[in-house]
Enzyme design. Structure first.
Site, PDB file in Angstrom:
ATOM      1  N   ARG A  58      67.622   8.568  29.539  1.00 17.64           N
ATOM      2  CA  ARG A  58      66.610   7.656  29.292  1.00 17.64           C
ATOM      3  C   ARG A  58      66.868   6.628  30.574  1.00 17.64           C
ATOM      4  O   ARG A  58      67.546   5.781  30.434  1.00 17.64           O
ATOM      5  CB  ARG A  58      66.819   6.895  28.062  1.00 17.64           C
ATOM      6  CG  ARG A  58      66.000   5.659  28.089  1.00 17.64           C
ATOM      7  CD  ARG A  58      64.591   5.860  27.755  1.00 17.64           C
ATOM      8  NE  ARG A  58      64.556   6.523  26.312  1.00 17.64           N
ATOM      9  CZ  ARG A  58      63.152   7.113  25.979  1.00 17.64           C
ATOM     10  NH1 ARG A  58      62.318   6.990  27.035  1.00 17.64           N
ATOM     11  NH2 ARG A  58      63.038   7.794  24.844  1.00 17.64           N
ATOM     12  N   GLN A  76      58.043  17.225  24.983  1.00 17.36           N
ATOM     13  CA  GLN A  76      57.363  16.009  25.717  1.00 17.36           C
ATOM     14  C   GLN A  76      57.828  15.927  27.206  1.00 17.36           C
ATOM     15  O   GLN A  76      58.993  15.667  27.658  1.00 17.36           O
ATOM     16  CB  GLN A  76      57.918  14.631  25.028  1.00 17.36           C
ATOM     17  CG  GLN A  76      57.848  13.257  25.537  1.00 17.36           C
ATOM     18  CD  GLN A  76      56.554  12.362  25.171  1.00 17.36           C
ATOM     19  OE1 GLN A  76      55.514  12.890  24.895  1.00 17.36           O
ATOM     20  NE2 GLN A  76      56.308  11.182  25.316  1.00 17.36           N
ATOM     21  N   ARG A  81      62.738  18.149  33.144  1.00 22.15           N
ATOM     22  CA  ARG A  81      64.036  16.927  32.983  1.00 22.15           C
ATOM     23  C   ARG A  81      65.020  17.590  31.823  1.00 22.15           C
ATOM     24  O   ARG A  81      65.942  16.692  31.969  1.00 22.15           O
ATOM     25  CB  ARG A  81      63.445  15.771  32.601  1.00 22.15           C
ATOM     26  CG  ARG A  81      62.704  15.727  31.191  1.00 22.15           C
ATOM     27  CD  ARG A  81      62.146  14.322  30.836  1.00 22.15           C
ATOM     28  NE  ARG A  81      61.573  14.434  29.567  1.00 22.15           N
ATOM     29  CZ  ARG A  81      61.165  13.180  29.039  1.00 22.15           C
ATOM     30  NH1 ARG A  81      61.435  12.080  29.526  1.00 22.15           N
ATOM     31  NH2 ARG A  81      60.561  13.487  27.744  1.00 22.15           N
ATOM     32  N   HIS A 159      58.640   9.833  36.312  1.00 19.97           N
ATOM     33  CA  HIS A 159      58.755   8.715  35.602  1.00 19.97           C
ATOM     34  C   HIS A 159      59.735   7.828  35.882  1.00 19.97           C
ATOM     35  O   HIS A 159      60.678   7.725  35.222  1.00 19.97           O
ATOM     36  CB  HIS A 159      59.186   9.685  34.259  1.00 19.97           C
ATOM     37  CG  HIS A 159      58.858   9.052  32.905  1.00 19.97           C
ATOM     38  ND1 HIS A 159      59.088   7.515  32.672  1.00 19.97           N
ATOM     39  CD2 HIS A 159      58.415   9.319  31.851  1.00 19.97           C
ATOM     40  CE1 HIS A 159      58.912   7.220  31.423  1.00 19.97           C
ATOM     41  NE2 HIS A 159      58.382   8.402  30.935  1.00 19.97           N
ATOM     42  N   ASP A 204      50.756   1.009  28.121  1.00 20.46           N
ATOM     43  CA  ASP A 204      50.820   2.311  28.425  1.00 20.46           C
ATOM     44  C   ASP A 204      49.343   2.966  28.913  1.00 20.46           C
ATOM     45  O   ASP A 204      48.924   3.365  28.078  1.00 20.46           O
ATOM     46  CB  ASP A 204      51.211   2.932  27.022  1.00 20.46           C
ATOM     47  CG  ASP A 204      51.717   4.572  27.191  1.00 20.46           C
ATOM     48  OD1 ASP A 204      52.361   5.188  26.230  1.00 20.46           O
ATOM     49  OD2 ASP A 204      51.609   5.232  28.318  1.00 20.46           O
ATOM     50  N   GLU A 263      54.607   5.115  37.473  1.00 24.21           N
ATOM     51  CA  GLU A 263      54.976   6.344  37.712  1.00 24.21           C
ATOM     52  C   GLU A 263      53.888   7.264  38.170  1.00 24.21           C
ATOM     53  O   GLU A 263      52.685   7.481  37.614  1.00 24.21           O
ATOM     54  CB  GLU A 263      54.940   7.073  36.273  1.00 24.21           C
ATOM     55  CG  GLU A 263      56.057   6.366  35.225  1.00 24.21           C
ATOM     56  CD  GLU A 263      55.850   6.727  33.836  1.00 24.21           C
ATOM     57  OE1 GLU A 263      55.576   7.858  33.510  1.00 24.21           O
ATOM     58  OE2 GLU A 263      55.859   6.012  32.859  1.00 24.21           O
TER      59      GLU A 263
HETATM   60  O1  TA6 Z   1      55.507   6.957  30.497  1.00 26.09           O
HETATM   61  C1  TA6 Z   1      54.537   6.752  29.505  1.00 26.09           C
HETATM   62  C2  TA6 Z   1      54.994   7.715  28.219  1.00 26.09           C
HETATM   63  O2  TA6 Z   1      54.446   8.620  28.188  1.00 26.09           O
HETATM   64  C3  TA6 Z   1      54.855   6.787  27.007  1.00 26.09           C
HETATM   65  O3  TA6 Z   1      53.753   7.003  26.315  1.00 26.09           O
HETATM   66  C4  TA6 Z   1      56.220   6.963  26.399  1.00 26.09           C
HETATM   67  O4  TA6 Z   1      56.143   8.046  25.512  1.00 26.09           O
HETATM   68  C5  TA6 Z   1      56.708   7.151  27.544  1.00 26.09           C
HETATM   69  O5  TA6 Z   1      56.321   7.941  28.454  1.00 26.09           O
HETATM   70  C6  TA6 Z   1      58.358   7.577  27.265  1.00 26.09           C
HETATM   71  O6  TA6 Z   1      58.626   9.236  26.916  1.00 26.09           O
HETATM   72  P1  TA6 Z   1      59.900   9.638  26.658  1.00 26.09           P
HETATM   73  O7  TA6 Z   1      59.639  11.362  26.589  1.00 26.09           O
HETATM   74  O8  TA6 Z   1      60.562   9.558  27.959  1.00 26.09           O
HETATM   75  O9  TA6 Z   1      60.530   8.779  25.682  1.00 26.09           O
END
Ligand code: TA6
Length: 296
Positions: A58, A76, A81, A159, A204, A263
């Site tokens: 994180r 996600q 990563r 990111h 966001d 990002e």
């Molecule tokens: O960076 C924007 C985003 O897509 C947000 O919607 C939030 O979900 C963030 O990424 C964090 O994602 P993660 O998978 O790192 O918790």
């Protein structure tokens, strides 16, 4: 330098002039630290971050590939990563830029399991470089190595989590009047107002066809981050604010006050590569003193 971390995984350290340095976790191929001349940390990594599989780290600069966001059967932000990258011992011969003080080349290729969820062969080469002046650059080269003629498409983001002294004292310049998709309003399309962006609640947003340079101004630190992107049309701006922060177990409740994600990304229009084609996407970061007049 290659260092074993407490989590038993390896990180690399690039040393620059004076106290400049960059740290990279081979888990995720992720930059987790970027320090300036004074040894000050410029990136945000949560105090509650974990540094080993299966959850991503994180903070720092997670690489979102082959997808940004959540859709289909990929995790996600894709799997890059969440994988162990390796040092590329025989990188393609690239011109060595004298402005670079130290660099490392990493490489990621799909595992058998990856091919089950994303049935495409690729080579993802990542060059992370620390400049003589302390600037940080990440250059991704992704090649389609499918042997059966199939092209593939992906979305992508660096990111990047910046460390800021107080989010309510931060301005972002360069995205005024740009169109954006608002992730907290059903990805609806809006147009940004005409002056610098300030932060008073969760943000966001995916800014579309954003300019190549965006500035993040930290009032208290009198510091400006300049984000330069190549090959990446969009820019995501994210701060979870208090409610979302509390809902993340690897994120301290008050940490949203000291971070901002800007990002460089390719989100709205996926990138498509035919076999043999290679895409290059570059992120360059510098942190400069802000010449500041009050009320600017
Ligand atoms: O960076 C924007 C985003 O897509 C947000 O919607 C939030 O979900 C963030 O990424 C964090 O994602 P993660 O998978 O790192 O918790």
């Amino acid at each position: 330098e290659r260092v074993k971390t407490a989590a038993g995984l390896e990180k690399l350290v690039l040393r620059g002039q004076r106290n400049c340095s960059v740290e990279i976790s081979l888990y995720g191929g992720q930059v987790t630290s970027w320090k300036n001349d004074y040894g000050e940390e410029l990136l945000f990594v949560s105090s509650k971050a974990n540094f080993k599989p299966p959850k991503p780290i994180r903070g720092g600069i997670p690489i979102c590939f082959p997808q940004f966001g959540t859709h289909g059967n990929l995790e996600q932000h894709g799997f890059a990563r969440n994988r162990l990258w390796t040092v590329d011992d025989n990188p393609p011969p690239l011109p060595i830029n004298p402005a670079i003080k130290a660099f490392v080349d990493l490489i990621l290729k799909p595992s058998e399991d990856d091919l089950k969820v994303w049935p495409h062969s690729f080579e993802f080469r990542l060059r992370i470089a620390l400049g003589q002046g302390g600037d940080l650059s990440l250059t991704s080269r992704i090649r389609n190595t499918n042997t059966d003629g199939r092209p593939f498409s992906y979305t992508f983001a660096y990111h990047t989590h910046f460390s800021v002294s107080d989010i309510s004292e931060v301005r972002v310049e360069g995205l005024e009047t740009m169109d954006y998709l608002d992730n907290i309003k059903g990805k609806e399309r809006f147009t940004e107002q005409g002056d610098a962006i300030v932060f008073e609640s969760e943000v966001d947003k995916v800014y579309l066809a954003a300019p190549s340079k965006v500035a993040i101004i930290d009032h208290e630190k009198k510091r400006t981050f300049v984000v330069t992107k190549e090959g990446l049309p969009d820019a995501v701006v994210w701060n979870p604010w208090d409610k979302k922060a509390k809902a993340m177990q690897d994120f301290g409740d008050a940490e949203y006050k000291h971070m901002l994600c800007v990002e460089p990304a390719a989100v709205e229009k996926p990138i498509t590569l035919k076999p043999g084609e290679e895409w290059k996407g570059r992120l360059a970061l510098s942190a400069v003193p802000s010449s500041y007049c009050s009320g600017q």
